[in-house]
Each structure stands twice: as C-alpha cells, then as structure tokens.
Write an enzyme that holds these catalytic residues in place. Structure first.
Site, PDB file in Angstrom:
ATOM      1  NE  ARG A  84      -8.775   5.146   3.546  1.00 17.05           N
ATOM      2  CZ  ARG A  84      -7.597   5.681   3.192  1.00 17.05           C
ATOM      3  NH1 ARG A  84      -7.568   6.777   2.452  1.00 17.05           N
ATOM      4  NH2 ARG A  84      -6.456   5.129   3.570  1.00 17.05           N
ATOM      5  CB  CYS A 131      -0.977  -0.053   1.170  1.00 17.41           C
ATOM      6  SG  CYS A 131      -2.386   1.016   0.930  1.00 17.41           S
ATOM      7  CG  HIS A 162      -3.170  -3.293   4.406  1.00 17.42           C
ATOM      8  ND1 HIS A 162      -1.929  -2.802   4.692  1.00 17.42           N
ATOM      9  CD2 HIS A 162      -3.830  -2.294   3.757  1.00 17.42           C
ATOM     10  CE1 HIS A 162      -1.834  -1.549   4.262  1.00 17.42           C
ATOM     11  NE2 HIS A 162      -2.970  -1.212   3.684  1.00 17.42           N
TER      12      HIS A 162
END
Ligand code: GLN
Length: 235
Positions: free
Chosen positions: A127, A93, A192
């Site tokens: 997002r 990320c 993640h």
C-alpha cells in the site's frame, strides 16, 4: 455573468479522504472572480441534470468503488460525449481509477471503469501511503503536492499522458515514476490532501479550461506558502 456548473459524482460513496475540499476550492476561487457557481451532487438514483463544465469524483475504498463502477457505467456514453466536447474532469485516486478501463482489486471481481482515460489499474501487494511531490511540465505550477493512500497500481497507454513525475512518493505504480494522467481535459491523480487547496495554480488552470478564458490572479500568498512548504517534504 459567467455561470459554472460543477457535477460532484457520488460524494456519498467516494469522499473518505476529504476530497470534497476540491469542490470547495473550485467553487470559492470561481466566486472570488464573480463567477456564478452551481454545484450538483450526483448520487446513486439521482436524476442527472444534463451537461456540466467540471465533473469531480473523489477517492474511496474498494467496497464503495463497486457501486460507483456500476453507476458510472450506466452513464458511460454520456460521460464520453462530455469528455469529447471538452468538459473538465478531475478524478482522485479511487475516482481516478474508475475513469480508466478497469480496477482489479486484490479480492473480488474486476471493476469496470468508463475509459475516459486509456489506463488500467491492478491492486499491488504494497500500500502506497505518504506525501507526494510531482515535477510537472506546467510553467504555471512546476510542482504539485499531495498525499497518497492506495494499493492500486495504474498504468497509462496510448495518448493518455502523466501530469508529471514523482520526486517524492510512489505515484501511479511505484515503478515508472509517473503520477496522474491526462487525456483531453480529463485529469486523474492519486493526490489527496485535498489536492486543489494545496495547488491553487492548478485549480485555476482547471477553472480556465472550464470557463474558456484566463482569470484574474488572486492574492494567493497564504496558499502559495502552504504549497511551497510541502515541496520535497517526505513526511
Ligand atoms: N481503493 C483504491 C485503492 O486502494 C483507491 C483508494 C483511494 O481512493 N485512496 O487503490
């Protein structure tokens, strides 16, 4: 005995999503094969300890990426030479974004990356948050699973190719269905989770690239069950 040197880049700044679990996975899976492992945490101001076989950089918020961008660019030439001699890199990320040319956040100045990947990132209005499943071309790991939480939208260029296409989630930018990136032995992903504990075969792939030889398989029944349970799982 094989010795594996892992450089963990800026864990005091980029580890907000528990990405340190990737280091634990690499370390334990190497040690379970009798490989001696040294993990060096490298934070701002630390003396660099020379070459490493694997470099890992985790994810984080825009604010922490500002300092990491500055720090990384102090070592850009060295990191480029490490890439070109075949060292393995894994960026997650925010760390992934800074392995490219730049990350332009929604507010503030453009954060310069170190261009190990031919890619750039621009913050989007949305997002992207949620589970991710990626279909890869790796016969040893046809799917990769994880969790994404980013506003940055990454676009790949030139010889930098994705590690796969999203079948669940948004991936690099929510438009071209690509996820992650690879050039030489430099890998980036938005996943993640932590990423590697959920994808043990990919963890072994990185280890084999780093040590330069095939590794004996481990009893991964539990890890593979966890991995398989997450494939195509939207939430
Ligand atoms: N701050 C970056 C973004 O929002 C990276 C986030 C992260 O590392 N999860 O895209």
């Amino acid at each position: 005995m094989i010795k594996l040197r892992i450089g963990h880049l800026y864990p005091k700044l980029l580890n907000i999503y528990g990405d340190g679990g990737n280091i634990i996975t690499l370390k334990k899976r190497a040690e379970w094969r009798g490989i001696e492992v040294e993990v060096h945490e490298i934070n701002p101001g630390d003396v660099w300890l020379g070459e490493h076989d694997i470099y890992f950089i985790g994810g984080g918020q825009d604010q922490q990426q500002i300092q990491v961008s500055y720090e990384l660019n102090r070592h850009k030439e060295f990191m480029t030479s490490e890439r070109d001699r075949g060292a393995v890199f894994l960026g997650i990320c925010g760390g992934y974004q800074l392995l490219g040319h730049y990350y332009l956040p929604a507010e503030g100045d453009k954060l310069m990356g170190i261009s190990l990947l031919d890619a750039f990132t621009i913050a989007g209005k949305r997002r992207f948050i949620g589970n991710v499943t990626v279909k890869t071309e790796y016969d040893f790991s046809p799917y990769l699973v994880g969790f994404e939480n980013h506003s940055g939208q990454t676009y790949l260029q030139g010889d930098t190719k994705p590690i796969g296409n999203v079948v669940v989630g948004n991936g690099n930018n929510g438009q071209d269905i690509t996820e992650g990136a690879r050039y030489k032995n430099v890998f980036g992903t938005y996943m993640h989770g932590s990423f590697l504990p959920k994808n043990p075969k990919f963890a072994d792939y990185l280890l084999e690239l780093a040590v330069g030889q095939k590794l004996e398989p481990l009893d991964d029944k539990i890890e593979n069950n966890a991995h398989d349970a997450l494939i195509n799982k939207p939430y």
